[in-house]
Design an enzyme around this catalytic site. Structure first.
Site, PDB file in Angstrom:
ATOM      1  CB  CYS A  97      -0.526   2.384   3.981  1.00 14.78           C
ATOM      2  SG  CYS A  97      -2.134   1.831   3.449  1.00 14.78           S
ATOM      3  CG  ASP A  98       3.284   1.161   4.461  1.00 14.33           C
ATOM      4  OD1 ASP A  98       2.798   1.590   5.526  1.00 14.33           O
ATOM      5  OD2 ASP A  98       3.121   0.001   4.053  1.00 14.33           O
ATOM      6  CB  CYS A 158      -0.923   0.008   1.210  1.00 13.48           C
ATOM      7  SG  CYS A 158      -1.950   1.481   1.298  1.00 13.48           S
TER       8      CYS A 158
END
Length: 332
Positions: free
Chosen positions: A156-157, A153
């Site tokens: 997300c990261d 993701c």
């Protein structure tokens, strides 16, 4: 009679009288993505009691998306914002939630049991909306390095790799959108795709082609992950020539598709050859009172709007099932 919403953790005895079936929680929605939230909204508006099982994050895949511009009636909205709006709407209408992972289901006559580890929850019907999960590359140490440089993701990261070199594996819209997002954060972005052309949006491809810090590596695949405790790089092999090279990087974002996770619902549903739940156009599965909606079922188009539509149809048919079940209990 007014709808009663008991705690879903109560496990009712097996010989429950049909007269009291109306006091069970009506519908279990397994999965809190767009399909599941849509189903909950429709069911709650009809006055039914609903519990949504979501062990991760409400909203499903849309939480990890950037700006959404293809949802009818909304010109532009961030994915997490849309997910929050749907979740809040469902809860405001009376839906309850269980923050637990479902590990299986059972059917005992008219009772549907949702199993979460050592806990059992009883309902009159179930709507499965579990979506899909990220497909892995299947490389040695992939699991070990997940969270240590390997991610599924970008949204997300991605912020963890600001100013660093990263690699994206994939050639569809997810991989390309990851490239658009990461090019603003990272010093260098490589996109490795096994085919000679990308399968994603040509407009996005053109946009990335004009970006100085993005480089395409086509007709190639990642064959190894470098690093023991943290990712240090990847090995890439050209599929035509067989030549390999190492690319030093600190992050690898895997975007090679998604797969369903439906085996826990066997034998009460039928799966196709790819593991998707087989339903009819009214979201009915092989078992009466069990429905499936969204990306977890076999279908041609997997988009937000079709997930919402599936959820609405599944809830409507679940309501019809509950009405028929109640009449049968009363007159039997």
């Amino acid at each position: 009679m007014p709808c009663v919403r008991p705690c879903a953790r109560v496990f009712y005895p097996s010989r429950i009288s049909p007269v009291y079936q109306q006091f069970m929680t009506d519908i279990a929605v397994i999965g809190g993505g767009i399909a599941g939230l849509s189903a909950a909204i429709y069911a709650c508006r009809a006055g039914r009691s609903v519990v949504i099982f979501e062990g991760n994050m409400f909203g499903g895949q849309i939480v990890y998306a950037g700006r959404v511009e293809n949802y009818p009636g909304i010109v532009s909205i961030m994915g997490p914002e849309l997910a929050d709006d749907l979740r809040n709407q469902a809860f405001a209408l009376g839906a309850h939630s269980e923050s637990r992972h479902v590990t299986g289901i059972e059917v005992h006559r008219d009772r549907k049991i949702v199993i979460c580890g050592d806990a059992e929850h009883e309902f009159r019907s179930i709507i499965i909306c579990t979506g899909t999960e990220s497909r892995k590359l299947g490389l040695k140490n992939e699991e070990l390095l997940t969270g240590r440089g390997v991610s599924y993701c970008a949204h997300c990261d991605g912020s963890f790799f600001k100013g660093k070199t990263v690699v994206i594996a994939g050639g569809g819209n997810t991989a390309l959108d990851d490239g658009v997002y990461l090019k603003e954060l990272c010093a260098k972005v490589y996109i490795v795709h096994r085919r000679s052309e990308f399968r994603g949006n040509p407009v996005t491809v053109k946009r990335l082609e004009r970006t100085p810090n993005v480089e395409f590596i086509l007709e190639s695949e990642i064959t190894a992950l470098l690093g023991e405790s943290e990712l240090q790089g990847v090995t890439v092999r050209n599929k035509k020539t067989g030549a390999t090279k190492n690319i030093a990087c600190r992050g690898l974002f895997v975007a090679v598709g998604r797969v369903p996770k439906n085996n826990i619902f066997l034998p009460y549903v039928r799966l196709d050859g790819n593991g998707y739940i087989e339903t009819d156009d009214e979201m009915r599965t092989a078992t009466d009172g069990i429905f499936a909606a969204g990306d977890c079922r076999r279908k041609k188009l997997r988009q937000l709007v079709t997930a919402a539509s599936d959820g609405a149809v599944a809830a409507t048919k679940a309501l019809e099932y509950l009405e028929a079940d109640l009449k049968s209990a009363v007159y039997s």
